[in-house]
Structures are given as structure tokens and as C-alpha cells.
Design an enzyme around this catalytic site. Structure first.
Site, short mmCIF file in Angstrom:
data_model
loop_
_atom_site.label_atom_id
_atom_site.label_comp_id
_atom_site.label_asym_id
_atom_site.label_seq_id
_atom_site.Cartn_x
_atom_site.Cartn_y
_atom_site.Cartn_z
N HIS A 186 1.10 -1.18 -0.04
CA HIS A 186 0.11 0.16 -0.31
C HIS A 186 0.98 1.13 0.16
CE1 HIS A 186 -2.93 2.11 0.25
NE2 HIS A 186 -3.46 2.34 1.54
N HIS A 196 -2.28 -1.70 -11.06
CA HIS A 196 -2.69 -1.16 -10.13
C HIS A 196 -4.59 -1.82 -9.77
CE1 HIS A 196 -6.19 1.64 -8.24
NE2 HIS A 196 -4.95 2.34 -7.40
N ASP A 230 3.32 5.94 -7.08
CA ASP A 230 4.34 5.53 -5.93
C ASP A 230 5.75 5.36 -7.22
OD1 ASP A 230 2.71 4.20 -3.73
OD2 ASP A 230 2.14 2.83 -4.70
#
Length: 455
Positions: A281, A332, A391
Site C-alpha cells: 500500500h 493498480h 508510487d
């Protein structure tokens, strides 16, 4: 006993773990695996629908004839495109995180008077309670800032004489205080960690009321308290993009689950922080940097695509890196063609890379993105496009701002606290049932055996 010592012999732990693992792996299964929603995902990859929210909207595909159809990703806060929010503030060179916090909490954009008043009360909320730094942070420092943040939030319960009050007014007051206090907690926890465990000089700066959240954070983080407006605007952009992401992401779902049990605000938010810490996460941004460092240390020429490609194969084969078999920063749960956050960050990351003389590093990440997506698609035979996620480039942006890696995920939390608080308000106000999914027992009944009868 020293902090690193343990009273239980390691050989004993290994023996009982070997026995336990055989039971976990060989347990009889009664439910067809396709009937179990692993990861709360349906067989077609969509999320299991458990509720609805008016706070954040995440769109990465649409349904047609029962199938997912890919589309460019879209992210909305209270129905307003995040891209539009970013474009406006970047064009006008204004700070927008506070405005976004207002939007998420109250459901609409503030007018000039409302914005000024909200900024004033948020500024007043930035100061930590008297004695908090000395009693909670200095006396009990920790190496991990996310753990420190979680512990500090729980400690704030004891400083709140209305901690259990679930009235809307009190929940809003707690939300504003948490949004205001997070930057000071993160910056101070890092300063103390740096002093206690890295043997660096200790300096603690107090927040200034008239400054924005990103300005205050950079000011508190740096020894000389100096930052440029361009740096603060870039950090503001990052905070806006991380402030909210719908009700289904793991940390927000954790917050809502805890809130459905009618626990207090501090317990619910602490749980969300602990979820965000996870490598799958919020902790993924740090894992991306770790992965990129693995590649740089073991590939002779990162400009050589054949060498990078060969190493990515090793990552996927669990023969290199952290042996997880993952290329962090790619893929994702919702987005297919693109993650709008990644697209925005990538654009500004390139500009910053050119300004800071780090274009080669940026192009290297681009190569990992392009080759990695190809390899994963080929190996998994994907029929749905896969994209880079937020990210992949966020850690690079933080690095260009001189922000230490230990603070990448805490910065995520510093932004997402606005979304968490909004979802807690929505859960408490609109829902009245505790979340309680089902797990079917998968073991046969056995009689209790007397000690002498056991194998």
C-alpha cells in the site's frame, strides 16, 4: 534485556512454526476457490461492492456487457477533477492542500471568506499539546516514523477530554486538529529519530501559523528552515494527489471498518496509518526506491536496455531484489490505461529532473516502466492494459526535494489524513452496521484427545 534480545530460543520457534505451517497448508477446504473473494476482488478483477461514498471517485474502466473496458484513469474529489484542481493552483502558483481538505471534509469548495477562516483554524490546530513532544516523542523515540505516527495519534486520545464524543461537531474538530498536527508529528519524530539512532544534531522547529502545510513541513524538516516557493508548490501538488482515493483502498477501508465498530477517532486513524505502512500500500513508494537501488547496484550500465531488461526478469523470477517477484510501482487494482496521479507526477518529475541535473535518473525510471509493463503483460497474458501507479515516480520527486526516504510513506499519511477523516465522518453519519465479512471454517470436527493419546 537489550532491545534486540529475545527470551524465546530461536530453535524452539522454528520447530513449532514448522508444525504450524503444515497445518495451515494442509487444512481441508470446503469452499470452491472461485467462490471466495480473495482480496475482496471479484473473479473479473473488480472490487466487491460493500457500500457507496460521495467523497472520492476512482475510475479506471467502465463496464459493458458484463466486461471491463479500459479507459484513461480519472480521479475526482467530491465530483471535481483532481487534474483541474492541480492545474489551477500550479497555474496561479497558489497552495491548494488546505482547500482540498475543506472540500473533502465539507463537500464543497470554500469561498474566499470560508477559505480564510478554515486556514486560520487549521493553523491554530498545528501546535501539539503542551508536553507532548517531551513525554511522547523524546522519551520514547522509534526508528520507524510510521510506527511513531501511529503511536502519537493513539496518545492524542489522552489529551482529548471529548475523545469518545461522536457528535458531528466533535468529529469535525478532531479531524481539523489531526490534519493540522500531522506535519509537526512527522517532522519532529524524524528529527528525534535522526538524533537518537543516526547520531545527528537535534533541531526541532515549531510550525508557523501563516504558512501553508507544505511550506511548514519543509521549514520544520530543514535545519536552516530554508525552502523555495517552487519546492513548496511541488510538495503541495504531491499532497493534493495523495489526499484521497475512494473508500476501497486498504487504509481508508481500514478506517471505515474500525469506524463501523464505533471505536474512537484516534483508534480508527491509527489503524489506517498501520495499513498504509504496508509495502503493498503506502509503503510501496519506498519499495520502488529500494528496487531501483538494487538495479543500479547490480546492472553495470543502466542506460543499456538489454541489461535492465535482464535484471527485471530476475526480479519477476524472484532471483533478485527483495525476492518478492514484484516490480514495484507497476499495476493498480482499478486503473488500466493510466493512473492520473502518476501522469501528473511524471510530468512535474521530468521538469524537476531537468532543473536538478537528474534527467538520466528520470529516463532510467521511464525505462523500467516501459520494459516492466511489457514483461508483466507477456507473462500474465493480460487482456486488460496495465499502467504505472503513483508510487513509481513519487519517491523520485521526494528525493529531488531532499526529503529522506524514511519520510516518503509518512508524507503519504500526512496527505491522506484529510481523506481518512472525511470517510470516518461519512461512515459514522450515514452507516449503522458493523462491517462483518464471512470466513467459512475449513476443518473437520475432532474429539478432544487426552495428553497421553496425542501423537
Amino acid at each position: 534485556m537489550n532491545n534486540g534480545d529475545h527470551n524465546i530460543p530461536e530453535n524452539y520457534i522454528k520447530t513449532i512454526c514448522d508444525e504450524a505451517m503444515s497445518e495451515y497448508r494442509l487444512g481441508e477446504r470446503h469452499v470452491a476457490q472461485d467462490a471466495i473473494k480473495r482480496g475482496l476482488r471479484n473473479a473479473d478483477g473488480t472490487g466487491v461492492l460493500i457500500g457507496e461514498t460521495g467523497i472520492g471517485s476512482v475510475r479506471g474502466y467502465y463496464m459493458e456487457d458484463g466486461s471491463r473496458v479500459p479507459m484513461p484513469g480519472e480521479l475526482y474529489y467530491r465530483g471535481i477533477s483532481v487534474s483541474d484542481i492541480i492545474d489551477s493552483h500550479q497555474r496561479n502558483r497558489t497552495f491548494g492542500f488546505e482547500e482540498v481538505a475543506y472540500l473533502l471534509l465539507l463537500g464543497k469548495l470554500p469561498n474566499a471568506t470560508q477559505n480564510e477562516f478554515f486556514n486560520m483554524i487549521l493553523s491554530r490546530a498545528r501546535k501539539l499539546p503542551d508536553g507532548f513532544i517531551e513525554d511522547i516523542l523524546l522519551k520514547h523515540p522509534g526508528k520507524n516514523i510510521m510506527n511513531m505516527l501511529s503511536r502519537c495519534v493513539l496518545a492524542l486520545y489522552t489529551y482529548d477530554d471529548r475523545a469518545e464524543d461522536e457528535s458531528v461537531e466533535n468529529l469535525m474538530r478532531q479531524s481539523i486538529e489531526l490534519i493540522g498536527r500531522f506535519p509537526a508529528i512527522v517532522a519532529t519524530a524524524y528529527a528525534i529519530k535522526r538524533h537518537r539512532f543516526d547520531e545527528k544534531s537535534l533541531y526541532i522547529h515549531s510550525p508557523k501559523e501563516q504558512l501553508s502545510v507544505p511550506e511548514n513541513f519543509l521549514r520544520m524538516l530543514r535545519k536552516d528552515k530554508v525552502y523555495t516557493k517552487e519546492e513548496a508548490l511541488l510538495l503541495d501538488l504531491m499532497l493534493i494527489l495523495h489526499a484521497e482515493h475512494g473508500g476501497g483502498n486498504n487504509s481508508t477501508f481500514t478506517c471505515r471498518t474500525l469506524s463501523s465498530a464505533r471505536t474512537d477517532t484516534y483508534s480508527a486513524i491509527s489503524g489506517a496509518i498501520n495499513s498504509l505502512k504496508g509495502a503493498l500500500h503506502g509503503g510501496a513508494n519506498a519499495k520502488v526506491i529500494e528496487m531501483l537501488e538494487f538495479i543500479k547496484s547490480e546492472v553495470k550500465d543502466t542506460d543499456n536496455e538489454n541489461e535492465v531488461s535482464a535484471y527485471l526478469d530476475k526480479l519477476l523470477d524472484k532471483k533478485a531484489g527483495d525476492r518478492s517477484g514484484k516490480i514495484f510501482g507497476l499495476g493498480h487494482a482499478v486503473y488500466t490505461i493510466s493512473d492520473p496521479r502518476a501522469e501528473i507526477i511524471k510530468k512535474y518529475a521530468r521538469a524537476m529532473a531537468e532543473e536538478k541535473g537528474r534527467l538520466r535518473d528520470f529516463l532510467f525510471i521511464e525505462t523500467v516502466e516501459r520494459l516492466g509493463l511489457q514483461k508483466i503483460a507477456e507473462r500474465k497474458k493480460l487482456d486488460i492494459p496495465m499502467c504505472a501507479n503513483v508510487d513509481l515516480y513519487s519517491g523520485f520527486v521526494y528525493a529531488t526535494l531532499g526529503i529522506p526516504e524514511e519520510l516518503y510513506t509518512p508524507l503519504f499519511a500526512l496527505a491522506r489524513i484529510a481523506g481518512w477523516c472525511a470517510h470516518r465522518l461519512e461512515e459514522v453519519i450515514t452507516c449503522d452496521r458493523i462491517m462483518r465479512p464471512a470466513y467459512r471454517a475449513s476443518v473437520k470436527k475432532h474429539p478432544y484427545a487426552q495428553p497421553e493419546e496425542r501423537l
